[in-house]
Motif scaffolding. Structure first.
Motif, mmCIF file in Angstrom:
data_model
loop_
_atom_site.group_PDB
_atom_site.id
_atom_site.type_symbol
_atom_site.label_atom_id
_atom_site.label_comp_id
_atom_site.label_asym_id
_atom_site.label_seq_id
_atom_site.Cartn_x
_atom_site.Cartn_y
_atom_site.Cartn_z
ATOM 1 N N ASP A 31 0.644 -1.172 -0.056
ATOM 2 C CA ASP A 31 0.028 -0.110 -0.008
ATOM 3 C C ASP A 31 1.019 1.268 0.274
ATOM 4 O O ASP A 31 0.469 2.268 -0.523
ATOM 5 N N TYR A 32 2.058 1.050 0.471
ATOM 6 C CA TYR A 32 3.104 2.220 0.329
ATOM 7 C C TYR A 32 3.453 2.652 -1.013
ATOM 8 O O TYR A 32 3.370 3.882 -1.158
ATOM 9 N N PHE A 33 3.468 1.599 -1.871
ATOM 10 C CA PHE A 33 3.852 2.112 -3.297
ATOM 11 C C PHE A 33 2.893 2.261 -4.075
ATOM 12 O O PHE A 33 2.942 3.160 -5.050
ATOM 13 N N HIS A 34 1.510 1.791 -3.912
ATOM 14 C CA HIS A 34 0.526 1.982 -4.639
ATOM 15 C C HIS A 34 -0.697 2.533 -3.920
ATOM 16 O O HIS A 34 -1.034 1.797 -3.083
ATOM 17 N N GLU A 40 -12.068 15.817 -6.206
ATOM 18 C CA GLU A 40 -13.068 16.151 -7.069
ATOM 19 C C GLU A 40 -13.602 15.237 -7.662
ATOM 20 O O GLU A 40 -14.027 14.362 -7.039
ATOM 21 N N ASN A 41 -13.689 15.108 -8.891
ATOM 22 C CA ASN A 41 -14.351 14.003 -9.847
ATOM 23 C C ASN A 41 -13.267 13.101 -10.299
ATOM 24 O O ASN A 41 -13.588 12.118 -11.266
ATOM 25 N N ASN A 42 -11.926 13.303 -9.907
ATOM 26 C CA ASN A 42 -10.990 12.542 -10.326
ATOM 27 C C ASN A 42 -10.427 11.315 -9.472
ATOM 28 O O ASN A 42 -10.304 11.766 -8.437
ATOM 29 N N THR A 43 -9.894 10.521 -10.094
ATOM 30 C CA THR A 43 -9.219 9.581 -9.176
ATOM 31 C C THR A 43 -7.693 9.609 -9.572
ATOM 32 O O THR A 43 -7.363 9.558 -10.776
ATOM 33 N N ILE A 44 -6.815 9.977 -8.314
ATOM 34 C CA ILE A 44 -5.476 10.302 -8.521
ATOM 35 C C ILE A 44 -4.597 8.859 -8.041
ATOM 36 O O ILE A 44 -4.869 8.423 -7.068
ATOM 37 N N TYR A 45 -3.829 8.287 -8.965
ATOM 38 C CA TYR A 45 -3.295 7.026 -8.393
ATOM 39 C C TYR A 45 -1.933 7.563 -8.321
ATOM 40 O O TYR A 45 -1.327 8.414 -9.236
ATOM 41 N N VAL A 46 -1.023 7.363 -7.225
ATOM 42 C CA VAL A 46 0.290 7.892 -6.799
ATOM 43 C C VAL A 46 0.975 6.382 -6.899
ATOM 44 O O VAL A 46 0.792 5.282 -5.952
ATOM 45 N N PHE A 47 2.221 6.369 -7.704
ATOM 46 C CA PHE A 47 3.174 5.159 -7.297
ATOM 47 C C PHE A 47 4.281 5.774 -6.860
ATOM 48 O O PHE A 47 4.909 6.996 -7.390
ATOM 49 N N THR A 48 5.066 5.270 -5.850
ATOM 50 C CA THR A 48 6.376 5.562 -5.149
ATOM 51 C C THR A 48 7.349 4.558 -5.715
ATOM 52 O O THR A 48 7.182 3.357 -5.393
ATOM 53 N N ALA A 49 8.102 5.319 -6.131
ATOM 54 C CA ALA A 49 9.489 4.320 -6.832
ATOM 55 C C ALA A 49 10.682 4.622 -5.901
ATOM 56 O O ALA A 49 11.113 5.728 -5.974
ATOM 57 N N ASP A 50 11.067 3.556 -5.144
ATOM 58 C CA ASP A 50 11.789 3.566 -4.124
ATOM 59 C C ASP A 50 13.187 2.763 -4.564
ATOM 60 O O ASP A 50 13.065 1.498 -4.070
ATOM 61 N N PRO A 51 14.204 3.239 -5.000
ATOM 62 C CA PRO A 51 15.327 2.287 -5.471
ATOM 63 C C PRO A 51 16.139 1.831 -4.302
ATOM 64 O O PRO A 51 17.116 1.091 -4.543
ATOM 65 N N PHE A 61 2.597 10.989 -10.120
ATOM 66 C CA PHE A 61 1.204 11.081 -9.825
ATOM 67 C C PHE A 61 0.551 11.037 -11.352
ATOM 68 O O PHE A 61 0.863 11.534 -12.170
ATOM 69 N N TYR A 62 -0.661 10.141 -11.208
ATOM 70 C CA TYR A 62 -1.376 9.908 -12.486
ATOM 71 C C TYR A 62 -2.677 10.010 -12.341
ATOM 72 O O TYR A 62 -3.494 10.060 -11.296
ATOM 73 N N ALA A 80 7.537 13.839 -8.401
ATOM 74 C CA ALA A 80 8.118 14.875 -7.495
ATOM 75 C C ALA A 80 8.835 14.056 -6.601
ATOM 76 O O ALA A 80 8.716 12.867 -6.433
ATOM 77 N N LYS A 81 9.830 14.446 -5.848
ATOM 78 C CA LYS A 81 10.660 13.769 -4.888
ATOM 79 C C LYS A 81 9.867 13.191 -3.743
ATOM 80 O O LYS A 81 8.921 13.995 -3.387
ATOM 81 N N TRP A 82 10.405 12.137 -2.975
ATOM 82 C CA TRP A 82 9.786 11.518 -2.037
ATOM 83 C C TRP A 82 9.619 12.324 -0.799
ATOM 84 O O TRP A 82 10.246 13.189 -0.413
ATOM 85 N N VAL A 83 8.410 12.352 -0.328
ATOM 86 C CA VAL A 83 8.151 13.009 1.229
ATOM 87 C C VAL A 83 7.696 12.138 2.236
ATOM 88 O O VAL A 83 7.146 12.370 3.430
ATOM 89 N N GLY A 84 7.611 10.857 1.781
ATOM 90 C CA GLY A 84 7.609 9.830 2.896
ATOM 91 C C GLY A 84 5.903 9.274 2.420
ATOM 92 O O GLY A 84 5.608 9.294 1.241
ATOM 93 N N ASP A 85 5.210 8.822 3.345
ATOM 94 C CA ASP A 85 3.765 8.135 3.324
ATOM 95 C C ASP A 85 2.896 9.381 2.776
ATOM 96 O O ASP A 85 2.704 10.194 3.635
ATOM 97 N N VAL A 86 2.537 9.354 1.588
ATOM 98 C CA VAL A 86 1.904 10.498 0.954
ATOM 99 C C VAL A 86 0.504 10.703 1.342
ATOM 100 O O VAL A 86 -0.236 9.479 1.359
ATOM 101 N N GLU A 87 -0.154 11.796 1.465
ATOM 102 C CA GLU A 87 -1.564 12.008 1.571
ATOM 103 C C GLU A 87 -1.930 13.152 0.630
ATOM 104 O O GLU A 87 -1.020 14.103 0.624
ATOM 105 N N LEU A 88 -3.132 13.020 -0.079
ATOM 106 C CA LEU A 88 -3.496 14.329 -0.979
ATOM 107 C C LEU A 88 -4.466 14.946 -0.548
ATOM 108 O O LEU A 88 -5.375 14.230 0.111
ATOM 109 N N LYS A 89 -4.690 16.420 -0.622
ATOM 110 C CA LYS A 89 -5.701 17.016 -0.179
ATOM 111 C C LYS A 89 -6.177 18.093 -1.413
ATOM 112 O O LYS A 89 -5.033 18.365 -2.047
ATOM 113 N N ASP A 90 -7.371 18.254 -1.422
ATOM 114 C CA ASP A 90 -8.036 19.072 -2.749
ATOM 115 C C ASP A 90 -7.311 20.449 -2.623
ATOM 116 O O ASP A 90 -7.367 20.984 -1.468
#
Length: 116
Positions: A31-34, A40-51, A61-62, A80-90
């Motif tokens: 769940d951390y990576f996906h 709003e009316n959109n679904t934002i998909y976030v993938f975290t690439a951590d090498p 962000f997709y 964007a650069k990593w900020v940790g476990d990400v949360e999004l707000k409108d």
């Protein structure tokens, strides 16, 4: 000869099961990576690439665009650069990115990105 092959097969099965158990208990949190967020009316998909230790981690962000037959297409919004476990707000024209401690990371605009 067949008893030797049976012993080798049992050893391989045991090693395989140990590997599965180790991955199940010590494996990363998927769940951390996906993650998906409704903005709003959109679904934002976030993938975290951590090498790992040798590279820089990024969030991708997709916009998740629906397609026929219960399929979807991902349109890249931003990287964007990593900020940790990400949360999004409108926000006004997109969304704001926060870390798990609710600290502001950056703003991402949805301008010019759509499912068309």
């Amino acid at each position: 000869m067949s008893s030797v092959l049976a012993i080798v097969a049992l050893i391989q099965i045991a090693i395989g099961l140990i590997g599965v158990l180790i991955d199940a208990t010590l494996g990363t949190n998927r769940d951390y990576f996906h993650k998906e967020f409704a903005i709003e009316n959109n679904t934002i998909y976030v993938f975290t690439a951590d090498p790992g230790a040798m590279g820089t981690a990024y969030h991708y962000f997709y916009l998740k665009c629906p397609l026929p037959l219960n399929r979807y297409k991902l349109e890249l919004i931003d990287k964007a650069k990593w900020v940790g476990d990400v949360e999004l707000k409108d926000s006004d024209d997109g969304f704001d990115v926060f870390n798990q401690r609710d600290e502001f990371g950056y703003r991402v605009s949805l301008g010019g990105v759509g499912c068309g």
